[in-house]
Design a protein around this motif. Structure first.
Motif, mmCIF file in Angstrom:
data_model
loop_
_atom_site.group_PDB
_atom_site.id
_atom_site.type_symbol
_atom_site.label_atom_id
_atom_site.label_comp_id
_atom_site.label_asym_id
_atom_site.label_seq_id
_atom_site.Cartn_x
_atom_site.Cartn_y
_atom_site.Cartn_z
ATOM 1 N N GLU A 1 0.921 -1.024 0.242
ATOM 2 C CA GLU A 1 -0.109 0.014 0.455
ATOM 3 C C GLU A 1 0.661 1.659 -0.010
ATOM 4 O OE1 GLU A 1 -2.895 0.399 -0.395
ATOM 5 O OE2 GLU A 1 -2.659 -1.608 -0.503
ATOM 6 N N ALA A 2 1.590 1.503 0.374
ATOM 7 C CA ALA A 2 2.852 2.152 0.505
ATOM 8 C C ALA A 2 3.317 3.009 -0.176
ATOM 9 C CB ALA A 2 4.186 2.817 1.709
ATOM 10 N N SER A 3 4.044 1.386 -1.383
ATOM 11 C CA SER A 3 4.162 1.740 -3.004
ATOM 12 C C SER A 3 3.750 2.048 -2.910
ATOM 13 C CB SER A 3 4.940 0.228 -2.885
ATOM 14 O OG SER A 3 5.608 -0.261 -2.568
ATOM 15 N N ARG A 4 1.609 2.068 -3.404
ATOM 16 C CA ARG A 4 1.047 2.204 -3.897
ATOM 17 C C ARG A 4 0.792 3.628 -3.846
ATOM 18 N NH1 ARG A 4 -2.749 -1.025 -3.311
ATOM 19 N NH2 ARG A 4 -2.909 -2.132 -4.995
ATOM 20 N N ALA A 5 0.789 4.011 -2.599
ATOM 21 C CA ALA A 5 0.881 5.775 -2.201
ATOM 22 C C ALA A 5 1.753 6.729 -3.199
ATOM 23 C CB ALA A 5 0.636 5.683 -0.942
ATOM 24 N N ALA A 6 3.017 5.594 -3.118
ATOM 25 C CA ALA A 6 4.054 6.608 -3.699
ATOM 26 C C ALA A 6 4.438 6.569 -5.069
ATOM 27 C CB ALA A 6 5.868 5.701 -3.120
ATOM 28 N N GLY A 7 3.467 5.957 -5.163
ATOM 29 C CA GLY A 7 3.196 5.922 -6.982
ATOM 30 C C GLY A 7 4.213 5.068 -7.728
ATOM 31 N N LEU A 8 4.576 4.075 -7.463
ATOM 32 C CA LEU A 8 5.313 3.114 -7.430
ATOM 33 C C LEU A 8 5.131 2.490 -8.331
ATOM 34 C CD1 LEU A 8 8.094 2.359 -4.884
ATOM 35 C CD2 LEU A 8 8.290 3.675 -6.564
ATOM 36 N N ASP A 9 5.485 1.458 -9.742
ATOM 37 C CA ASP A 9 5.331 0.487 -10.391
ATOM 38 C C ASP A 9 4.480 -0.503 -10.030
ATOM 39 O OD1 ASP A 9 4.212 -1.483 -12.647
ATOM 40 O OD2 ASP A 9 5.161 0.166 -13.982
ATOM 41 N N LEU A 10 3.924 -1.320 -9.698
ATOM 42 C CA LEU A 10 3.845 -2.013 -8.886
ATOM 43 C C LEU A 10 4.080 -3.584 -9.209
ATOM 44 C CD1 LEU A 10 0.625 -1.522 -6.588
ATOM 45 C CD2 LEU A 10 2.750 -1.112 -6.133
ATOM 46 N N ARG A 11 4.005 -4.079 -11.128
ATOM 47 C CA ARG A 11 4.339 -5.239 -11.908
ATOM 48 C C ARG A 11 5.422 -5.945 -11.197
ATOM 49 N NH1 ARG A 11 3.602 -2.679 -17.564
ATOM 50 N NH2 ARG A 11 4.671 -1.232 -16.791
ATOM 51 N N PHE A 12 6.514 -4.954 -10.588
ATOM 52 C CA PHE A 12 7.836 -5.080 -9.858
ATOM 53 C C PHE A 12 8.200 -5.148 -8.687
ATOM 54 C CE2 PHE A 12 8.548 -3.039 -13.705
ATOM 55 C CZ PHE A 12 9.211 -3.078 -14.551
ATOM 56 N N LEU A 13 6.670 -5.196 -7.857
ATOM 57 C CA LEU A 13 6.891 -5.560 -6.156
ATOM 58 C C LEU A 13 6.207 -7.268 -6.024
ATOM 59 C CD1 LEU A 13 7.293 -5.447 -3.665
ATOM 60 C CD2 LEU A 13 5.519 -3.978 -3.350
ATOM 61 N N GLN A 14 6.263 -8.126 -6.021
ATOM 62 C CA GLN A 14 6.378 -9.628 -6.188
ATOM 63 C C GLN A 14 5.796 -10.255 -3.746
ATOM 64 O OE1 GLN A 14 9.331 -11.639 -6.849
ATOM 65 N NE2 GLN A 14 9.223 -11.056 -9.193
#
Length: 313
Positions: A67-80
């Protein structure tokens, strides 16, 4: 939003973790963190399409990092996410800091580059490495191969070792290979003392530079300022007078500020890049936690620093 054929310009590969910090009495507080993950957040905040490539657990700790990655605007395709345990940094004392890591078979160790989007690796990206991920042998082997592959196709590589207690003699070969692979290397005075197990920072820095004389080196010394070295030239910059709230994330912000400058102003000189690095790190110190600056405020402080730069060498 990225499409299936558009990839981030900047990707940080390594660890995202949870800091468990002991407060007063028996109170504990959980905070999302991780050196490489933080740098990805810095770059996203500065407006660069970015991602964190790594693995987190499938539980409350991992969900918070997602959720913190999403909030930061990171591309979630790279987070497993996987079903292994979370990686935790247990900070049982804050003054002076004392900590240890829990994660013998944790999710981060099971990061699988083969699961990343097809065609993501190209010569047009920046790939960042560092933190404790490279001091955890199973993950380090994966990341080193990723760095080798990136170097082979001409992608840009940045490296911030970010010394932690895991980095003993067994880490030495990884440190040397990553330094040889990198285009840009950031190191602090504390890093040099810890990584090379010496109080002679100058000798340690000379050794580091000898492994890759062509690289660009950002050498930070806290309130004493920072220096940038490239070949025979170097530049020095003292930070501006600002109210310091804390220094959490300052190193990650300065690394991000430098890479942002290199990406946005590829023809600029070292003075320009160093000013952006120092400005980003200084701004991070004016707010609590790892809270990176935006590009507009970075550029504003850059203008202030322009009048105080000293070039030598």
């Amino acid at each position: 939003m990225n499409t299936s054929t558009t990839f981030p310009r900047f990707i940080a590969a390594g660890e995202a973790l949870t800091d468990l910090i002991r407060g007063d009495g028996d109170a504990w507080h959980a905070k999302v963190g991780g050196a490489t993950w933080n740098v990805a957040r810095v770059m996203a905040k500065l407006g660069i399409p970015s991602a964190f490539a790594g693995a987190v657990s499938r539980d409350c700790f991992g969900d918070e990092l997602v959720e913190a990655s999403r909030a930061a605007g990171l591309d979630l395709r790279f987070l497993q996410q996987n079903a292994h345990s979370p990686l935790l940094a247990v900070v049982h004392q804050t003054n002076p800091p004392a900590y240890f890591f829990v994660g013998d078979d944790s999710a981060d160790l099971h990061f699988d580059p083969a699961q990343l989007p097809a065609g993501w690796l190209s010569r047009d990206i920046w790939l960042h490495f560092g933190g404790i991920s490279l001091a955890r042998p199973r993950l380090a082997n994966t990341l080193l191969q990723l760095a080798r592959d990136a170097r082979a196709i001409g992608a840009k590589i940045s490296f911030d070792p970010n010394f932690r207690v895991l980095m003993n003699e067994d880490y030495d070969p990884v440190l040397r290979e990553m330094a040889q692979l990198a285009d840009v290397i950031k190191v602090s005075d504390e890093d040099l003392r810890g990584l090379f197990r010496t109080d002679d920072e100058a000798a340690a820095f000379a050794t580091l530079r000898s492994w890759n004389p062509q690289a660009l080196y950002l050498y930070t010394r806290g309130a004493a300022g920072a220096s940038l070295y490239h070949g025979d030239a170097h530049w020095q910059q003292t930070p501006p007078q600002m109210k310091v709230v804390d220094t959490v994330g300052a190193g990650d912000a300065s690394m991000g500020g430098l890479i942002w400058s290199l990406m946005q102003h590829p023809q600029a000189d070292g003075a320009t890049h160093l000013r952006h690095a120092v400005a980003a790190g200084s701004l991070a110190c004016t707010r609590a936690g790892a809270n990176p600056p935006e590009a507009a405020e970075l550029c504003e402080l850059y203008k202030v620093l322009s009048a105080t730069l000293l070039q030598t060498g």
